[in-house]
Design a protein around this motif. Sequence first.
Motif, PDB file in Angstrom:
ATOM      1  N   GLY A 314      95.757 126.013 -97.338  1.00  0.00           N
ATOM      2  CA  GLY A 314      95.110 127.245 -97.200  1.00  0.00           C
ATOM      3  C   GLY A 314      95.025 128.055 -98.361  1.00  0.00           C
ATOM      4  N   GLU A 315      95.580 127.498 -99.725  1.00  0.00           N
ATOM      5  CA  GLU A 315      95.498 128.190-100.945  1.00  0.00           C
ATOM      6  C   GLU A 315      94.049 127.575-101.675  1.00  0.00           C
ATOM      7  OE1 GLU A 315      97.112 130.194-102.789  1.00  0.00           O
ATOM      8  OE2 GLU A 315      99.103 130.242-101.336  1.00  0.00           O
ATOM      9  N   TYR A 316      93.526 126.613-101.239  1.00  0.00           N
ATOM     10  CA  TYR A 316      92.332 125.919-101.686  1.00  0.00           C
ATOM     11  C   TYR A 316      91.177 126.095-101.135  1.00  0.00           C
ATOM     12  CZ  TYR A 316      94.983 123.699-105.670  1.00  0.00           C
ATOM     13  OH  TYR A 316      95.792 123.355-106.770  1.00  0.00           O
ATOM     14  N   ASN A 317      89.940 126.184-101.491  1.00  0.00           N
ATOM     15  CA  ASN A 317      88.643 125.667-100.955  1.00  0.00           C
ATOM     16  C   ASN A 317      88.349 124.426-101.195  1.00  0.00           C
ATOM     17  OD1 ASN A 317      88.328 128.273 -99.737  1.00  0.00           O
ATOM     18  ND2 ASN A 317      87.270 129.074-101.519  1.00  0.00           N
ATOM     19  N   ALA A 318      87.587 123.605-100.420  1.00  0.00           N
ATOM     20  CA  ALA A 318      86.947 122.496-100.550  1.00  0.00           C
ATOM     21  C   ALA A 318      85.639 122.540-100.994  1.00  0.00           C
ATOM     22  CB  ALA A 318      87.238 121.457 -99.339  1.00  0.00           C
ATOM     23  N   LEU A 319      85.352 121.494-101.828  1.00  0.00           N
ATOM     24  CA  LEU A 319      84.107 121.272-102.429  1.00  0.00           C
ATOM     25  C   LEU A 319      83.340 119.988-102.264  1.00  0.00           C
ATOM     26  CD1 LEU A 319      81.847 122.429-104.328  1.00  0.00           C
ATOM     27  CD2 LEU A 319      83.067 121.338-106.371  1.00  0.00           C
ATOM     28  N   PHE A 320      82.300 119.902-101.851  1.00  0.00           N
ATOM     29  CA  PHE A 320      81.598 118.740-101.319  1.00  0.00           C
ATOM     30  C   PHE A 320      80.131 118.907-102.197  1.00  0.00           C
ATOM     31  CE2 PHE A 320      84.132 119.551 -97.865  1.00  0.00           C
ATOM     32  CZ  PHE A 320      84.637 118.282 -97.682  1.00  0.00           C
ATOM     33  N   ALA A 321      79.799 117.523-102.755  1.00  0.00           N
ATOM     34  CA  ALA A 321      78.577 117.410-103.453  1.00  0.00           C
ATOM     35  C   ALA A 321      78.116 116.078-103.659  1.00  0.00           C
ATOM     36  CB  ALA A 321      78.537 118.310-104.752  1.00  0.00           C
ATOM     37  N   LEU A 322      76.830 115.675-103.279  1.00  0.00           N
ATOM     38  CA  LEU A 322      76.278 114.361-103.819  1.00  0.00           C
ATOM     39  C   LEU A 322      75.817 114.513-105.280  1.00  0.00           C
ATOM     40  CD1 LEU A 322      73.835 113.852-100.810  1.00  0.00           C
ATOM     41  CD2 LEU A 322      76.101 112.527-101.139  1.00  0.00           C
ATOM     42  N   ASP A 323      75.890 115.791-105.757  1.00  0.00           N
ATOM     43  CA  ASP A 323      75.501 115.728-107.289  1.00  0.00           C
ATOM     44  C   ASP A 323      76.674 115.958-107.961  1.00  0.00           C
ATOM     45  OD1 ASP A 323      74.536 116.606-110.010  1.00  0.00           O
ATOM     46  OD2 ASP A 323      72.838 117.970-108.749  1.00  0.00           O
ATOM     47  N   LYS A 324      77.079 114.810-108.712  1.00  0.00           N
ATOM     48  CA  LYS A 324      78.659 114.801-109.145  1.00  0.00           C
ATOM     49  C   LYS A 324      78.508 115.765-110.474  1.00  0.00           C
ATOM     50  CE  LYS A 324      79.463 111.723-106.052  1.00  0.00           C
ATOM     51  NZ  LYS A 324      80.077 112.357-104.825  1.00  0.00           N
ATOM     52  N   VAL A 325      77.389 115.624-111.272  1.00  0.00           N
ATOM     53  CA  VAL A 325      77.429 116.350-112.458  1.00  0.00           C
ATOM     54  C   VAL A 325      77.645 118.151-112.194  1.00  0.00           C
ATOM     55  CG1 VAL A 325      76.021 117.294-114.732  1.00  0.00           C
ATOM     56  CG2 VAL A 325      76.223 114.612-113.621  1.00  0.00           C
ATOM     57  N   LEU A 326      76.675 118.473-111.049  1.00  0.00           N
ATOM     58  CA  LEU A 326      76.938 119.806-110.637  1.00  0.00           C
ATOM     59  C   LEU A 326      78.249 120.151-110.085  1.00  0.00           C
ATOM     60  CD1 LEU A 326      75.320 122.490-110.256  1.00  0.00           C
ATOM     61  CD2 LEU A 326      74.854 121.553-107.991  1.00  0.00           C
ATOM     62  N   ALA A 327      79.033 119.109-109.418  1.00  0.00           N
ATOM     63  CA  ALA A 327      80.272 119.461-108.815  1.00  0.00           C
ATOM     64  C   ALA A 327      81.303 119.671-109.752  1.00  0.00           C
ATOM     65  CB  ALA A 327      80.720 118.186-108.095  1.00  0.00           C
ATOM     66  N   GLN A 328      81.077 119.027-110.862  1.00  0.00           N
ATOM     67  CA  GLN A 328      81.998 119.071-112.070  1.00  0.00           C
ATOM     68  C   GLN A 328      81.721 120.601-112.778  1.00  0.00           C
ATOM     69  OE1 GLN A 328      84.800 117.219-112.836  1.00  0.00           O
ATOM     70  NE2 GLN A 328      84.029 116.154-110.984  1.00  0.00           N
TER      71      GLN A 328
END
Length: 430
Positions: A314-328
């Motif tokens: 409950g302290e973190y949000n989860a991130l998802f992306a197919l665009d790996k550069v944008l995710a970083q």
Amino acid sequence: MADLIQIQLQLQSAAEKWGKVAFTPVADGFQIHVNTQDPTRSVQKAARNLNGLGLYKVQLVGDHWTLALQWAFYQGFCNAKNHDGVLFCGDQATQQHLQQLALCFSWAKQLTNQTPDELYPEQLAKQAAAFIQSVAPEGSVTSQVLLDQQLLQAGWHGLHAVGRGSARKPAMLVLDYNPTGNAAAPVTAALVGKGITFDSGGYSIKATESMLAMKCDMGGAATVTAALALAILQGLDKRVQLILCCAENLISSNAYKLGDIITYKNGTTVEIVNTDAEGRLVLADGLMCAAESGAGLIIDAATLTGAAMTAVGGEYNALFALDKVLAQKALAYAEQAQEPTWQLPLELWHQQQCPSAYADTANSRPVKGGGAGGASNAAGFLSRFVPNAGKGWLHFDLAAAFNNSNNAYWAAGATGQGIRTISAALLGEA
């Protein structure tokens, strides 16, 4: 100010002098003993404890109050009944920035904490539009709200299906923020928010203990709206579209059912194997609407899956992306904003993880919680509805957006976690 309780910082390690004591009284209030190894969390925890003493309004004073530490105190001190209890200190620029943060977070938290009787789909859409209007330059905002049958006429079949079981009909807000003054200016970014104002689970009905907090299921809509508002206050000068997908997921003779098949605007057919996996069904429409804008950056946010909470807590949000550069880049924005965020797996093959014998895909797996990898499978479902094979798209599963009860660092209710990250992404990428 003299009558207010004053809060100052003592940077000497608490362990060196005070043991486990987080704060001690002084003449005009209290001093917090900052754990210099983890200063922001120690300040936020001390603020929670001070709030527990019944203090309603305090003034931060003295040296050592950085912007980050003041914000940590605000997050710990404020609760669902009191969003205006902290007076900040520092130079004018610091105080202005903190006041902007407090304005946007307070709005999002109060909206998310509203009862589902007060906040229904059309009301959510209208309140969000009014808030953006209140912070934007005059003449820079236009919006429309599509209701009920208008959704079908526009081709938004997923949102309509989820919300049609309620007497308070589903709504989609499409808001255009265009500060350029040029009607032909390109839309540089689009924000999409899940706005389920109450989620019973539908015919896949939730247990009471799971349903109790489901007023928070519009937290994604509150988050992206507040993020846009914060970016506007901080000088956003590009055209951005805000799309909120608002509905109540209830049971009635007109509610959507297990085994139904929804045909989406892009031709994708979806079998309903779990009516409680409704968030992805409404977001699919919102993502296609965002794609129609031509935006190069699309960000969606939702309190989407219990699987994300199981994975990151409950302290973190989860991130998802197919665009790996944008995710970083997004992870860097989250780090800068001190909003803990963790990237979970997403590949194109996740689109195939919820097979159906009757449609292109199912909306989940017919097992408890969607089965293993449920959060990634949900993101894979969403990826069917974004353009350019996912380039320029970010999906935030807001596991840290709401707390069912008080803990050592947060009051019960909405937290606003994710607002600063998405706002920074808008300012950095748009």
